[in-house]
Write a protein that holds these residues in place. Structure first.
Motif, PDB file in Angstrom:
ATOM      1  N   SER A 149     -14.866  -5.607   1.667  1.00 42.92           N
ATOM      2  CA  SER A 149     -14.170  -4.329   1.463  1.00 42.92           C
ATOM      3  C   SER A 149     -13.175  -4.419   0.311  1.00 42.92           C
ATOM      4  O   SER A 149     -13.037  -3.476  -0.477  1.00 42.92           O
ATOM      5  CB  SER A 149     -13.473  -3.894   2.753  1.00 42.92           C
ATOM      6  N   ARG A 150     -12.504  -5.561   0.170  1.00 42.77           N
ATOM      7  CA  ARG A 150     -11.558  -5.728  -0.938  1.00 42.77           C
ATOM      8  C   ARG A 150     -12.284  -5.738  -2.281  1.00 42.77           C
ATOM      9  O   ARG A 150     -11.853  -5.078  -3.238  1.00 42.77           O
ATOM     10  CB  ARG A 150     -10.773  -7.029  -0.763  1.00 42.77           C
ATOM     11  N   HIS A 151     -13.351  -6.499  -2.354  1.00 40.02           N
ATOM     12  CA  HIS A 151     -14.083  -6.589  -3.616  1.00 40.02           C
ATOM     13  C   HIS A 151     -14.686  -5.236  -3.986  1.00 40.02           C
ATOM     14  O   HIS A 151     -14.653  -4.834  -5.156  1.00 40.02           O
ATOM     15  CB  HIS A 151     -15.191  -7.639  -3.511  1.00 40.02           C
ATOM     16  N   ALA A 152     -15.252  -4.535  -3.011  1.00 43.42           N
ATOM     17  CA  ALA A 152     -15.906  -3.253  -3.292  1.00 43.42           C
ATOM     18  C   ALA A 152     -14.927  -2.222  -3.839  1.00 43.42           C
ATOM     19  O   ALA A 152     -15.241  -1.503  -4.795  1.00 43.42           O
ATOM     20  CB  ALA A 152     -16.583  -2.732  -2.030  1.00 43.42           C
ATOM     21  N   ILE A 153     -13.737  -2.158  -3.276  1.00 47.00           N
ATOM     22  CA  ILE A 153     -12.789  -1.128  -3.720  1.00 47.00           C
ATOM     23  C   ILE A 153     -12.212  -1.465  -5.092  1.00 47.00           C
ATOM     24  O   ILE A 153     -11.955  -0.578  -5.909  1.00 47.00           O
ATOM     25  CB  ILE A 153     -11.659  -0.924  -2.690  1.00 47.00           C
ATOM     26  N   SER A 157     -14.674   0.655  -6.969  1.00 46.14           N
ATOM     27  CA  SER A 157     -13.830   1.818  -6.648  1.00 46.14           C
ATOM     28  C   SER A 157     -14.416   2.642  -5.501  1.00 46.14           C
ATOM     29  O   SER A 157     -14.209   3.862  -5.432  1.00 46.14           O
ATOM     30  CB  SER A 157     -13.639   2.715  -7.886  1.00 46.14           C
ATOM     31  N   LYS A 158     -15.167   1.984  -4.635  1.00 43.82           N
ATOM     32  CA  LYS A 158     -15.763   2.661  -3.484  1.00 43.82           C
ATOM     33  C   LYS A 158     -15.662   1.764  -2.262  1.00 43.82           C
ATOM     34  O   LYS A 158     -15.532   0.538  -2.371  1.00 43.82           O
ATOM     35  CB  LYS A 158     -17.229   3.001  -3.754  1.00 43.82           C
ATOM     36  N   LEU A 159     -15.742   2.402  -1.102  1.00 45.53           N
ATOM     37  CA  LEU A 159     -15.654   1.648   0.136  1.00 45.53           C
ATOM     38  C   LEU A 159     -16.994   1.028   0.512  1.00 45.53           C
ATOM     39  O   LEU A 159     -18.041   1.642   0.364  1.00 45.53           O
ATOM     40  CB  LEU A 159     -15.196   2.562   1.274  1.00 45.53           C
ATOM     41  N   GLN A 160     -16.944  -0.206   0.956  1.00 42.17           N
ATOM     42  CA  GLN A 160     -18.050  -0.854   1.647  1.00 42.17           C
ATOM     43  C   GLN A 160     -17.430  -1.704   2.732  1.00 42.17           C
ATOM     44  O   GLN A 160     -16.739  -2.680   2.445  1.00 42.17           O
ATOM     45  CB  GLN A 160     -18.902  -1.717   0.720  1.00 42.17           C
ATOM     46  N   THR A 161     -17.675  -1.329   3.966  1.00 37.76           N
ATOM     47  CA  THR A 161     -16.997  -1.955   5.095  1.00 37.76           C
ATOM     48  C   THR A 161     -18.013  -2.579   6.041  1.00 37.76           C
ATOM     49  O   THR A 161     -18.633  -1.877   6.849  1.00 37.76           O
ATOM     50  CB  THR A 161     -16.158  -0.918   5.879  1.00 37.76           C
ATOM     51  N   PRO A 162     -18.220  -3.888   5.963  1.00 35.01           N
ATOM     52  CA  PRO A 162     -19.129  -4.536   6.907  1.00 35.01           C
ATOM     53  C   PRO A 162     -18.642  -4.391   8.346  1.00 35.01           C
ATOM     54  O   PRO A 162     -17.446  -4.211   8.600  1.00 35.01           O
ATOM     55  CB  PRO A 162     -19.104  -6.004   6.465  1.00 35.01           C
TER      56      PRO A 162
END
Length: 468
Positions: A437-441, A445-450
């Motif tokens: 999630s940290r790397h994706a944002i 600049s978007k959310l990806q939450t495993p």
């Protein structure tokens, strides 16, 4: 162009979302697959059992579609068909739909069509073809062996072109409306460009010396009661490729053998799996679990596309022979969880580097989408099942270009590398959620939450459960 067809019943598959119908208009008869859930239709051929070796004899013996009406040389494909009072949008021209027909020289493809299947117009007498901008993919040899074919006009942006699309169609010239460079057959004589175009961007080279691909920890322990199925779907027949999926699968397999101590004989690794491949591997796991009478540990890893049912939100894995607009060509996540959940086992662990919003890995949407992301419904694990998913609801599962992996898979491998596999499920789940999630944002600049979802029976055990 006629947009609606009068129908008479030929055959129907009752009780499913899919059905088949023969349709007729002014002397032209088509065979149609239609989907009651998506309200879409595919112009097809009744006999799908077709292969390269059956040409040309196969074409001479079959005339399911009767077209066009006598006295014309243009085939008009309808935009919609009316079945039992409901409109179905024609979005596909199926595999070998018109292969072998020589009684038309031109075809009008409506702007509703998104996919042209393999061999769709193989060995026809086409002279000119205009592909509408709605088309996202053209299958293998779709216009192959058309001796009269002289010109083809292609939209390029986003279009996926199969191998040998114009194979053995000599002296053809191709013009392009949009920026880009089409994949050309070796014997295409010339390429005419209708508009000036900038240089085409080349795909990024696979990174080398990636940290998780090297120095993979080894284990002296042999886990001969652990069984693994790895499915790496990268090259799709009708959809965009999933960047790095094969590399994901190959490196995950190395971690299974070296770090987790799983014997090679206990691992089934499949690249670019069809629906039958996927079903077969899950059936294999079921047989193994039954023989081991609850002593087996099972791991399933999947990297590839997922699609949503836009009407219900249900999620599906997409095999490489699947069509993004047709959920029936996918593997239902609900079915998968049910099959895995009922297996007698110590544990069943699923790693899912896919999203089910209609997005593709990275930017853009699959053909199944309407240009918006769908919040897929979460399925509930059963039995001894734990599922680690790359993204939630309407999120996208991103690639990690610098590392040559899916973002989720990279950090999964990283944690297994750092801990040598001695990591609890709870620790692994927390790590993936935090790092991805940290790397994706920051980068996208978007959310990806495993997420990590476990069956009710495993509540309270995730801190003690370990991969190794």
């Amino acid at each position: 162009m006629k947009k609606h067809l009068l129908l008479f019943i030929f055959i129907s598959l009752v009780g499913t979302a899919l059905a088949q119908q023969s349709v007729q208009i002014e002397g032209t008869t088509f065979f149609v697959n239609y989907n009651r859930e998506t309200m879409t239709a595919e112009i097809c051929d009744y006999n799908y059992r077709i292969d390269d070796r059956e040409f040309p004899m196969y074409m001479e013996s079959r005339r399911i579609n009767k077209l066009p009406k006598k006295g014309t040389n243009t085939l008009d494909i309808p935009e919609t068909v009316v079945i039992h009072g409901s409109n179905y949008t024609v979005t596909s021209i199926g595999r070998a739909a018109f292969a072998g027909y020589t009684n038309f020289s031109y075809v009008n493809i409506p702007g509703t069509v998104q996919h042209i299947g393999e061999y769709a117009f193989y060995r026809t007498s086409l002279v000119n073809v205009n592909i509408p901008s709605s088309v996202l993919s053209i299958g293998k040899r779709a216009f192959g062996h058309c001796p009269n074919l002289k010109t083809m006009r292609l939209p390029y942006e986003g279009i996926a072109i199969g191998d040998g699309v114009y194979n053995e169609s000599k002296n053809i010239s191709v013009s392009i409306d949009a920026d880009g460079e089409p994949l050309m057959a070796d014997n295409v004589a010339t390429t005419k460009k209708s508009t000036p175009r900038p240089a085409v961007k080349k795909p990024k080279a696979m990174p080398v010396n990636v940290d998780v691909d090297m120095n993979i920890p080894s284990s002296s322990k042999v886990n001969d009661q652990t069984f693994v199925v790895i499915i790496a779907n990268e090259e799709y027949n009708t959809e965009s490729k999933v960047r790095y999926a094969i590399n994901d699968g190959r490196i995950f397999k190395e971690y299974c053998t070296n770090t987790l101590g799983v014997p090679e004989t206990n691992i089934h690794y499949i690249e670019n799996a069809t629906l039958n491949n996927m079903r077969s591997e899950i059936n294999w796991l079921g047989r193994v679990a039954s023989v081991y009478e609850g002593d087996a540990r099972i791991i399933v890893y999947y990297a590839g596309h997922g699609i949503p049912n836009e009407a219900t939100g249900a999620a599906y894995l997409l095999p490489v022979d699947g069509v993004g607009t047709d959920v029936q060509s996918g593997y239902s996540l609900k079915t998968l969880y049910a099959e895995l959940g009922k297996m007698p086992s110590q544990s069943v662990t699923v790693f899912m580097d896919a999203c089910f919003s209609g997005s593709q890995r990275g930017e853009g949407m699959l053909a199944s989408s309407r240009g918006i992301a769908i919040a897929a419904k979460e399925e509930v694990p059963m039995g001894n099942l734990v599922v680690f998913s790359a993204a939630q609801k309407d999120e996208t599962a991103f690639p990690y270009d610098e590392k040559g992996h899916g973002l989720f898979t990279y950090f999964l491998l990283k944690k297994v590398q750092e801990t040598k596999g001695d990591v609890s499920y709870q620790e692994l789940g927390d790590y993936l959620k935090k790092q991805v999630s940290r790397h994706a944002i920051v980068v996208n600049s978007k959310l990806q939450t495993p997420s990590m979802n476990a069956s009710v029976t495993l509540n309270g055990k995730l801190k003690s459960m370990k991969l190794k």
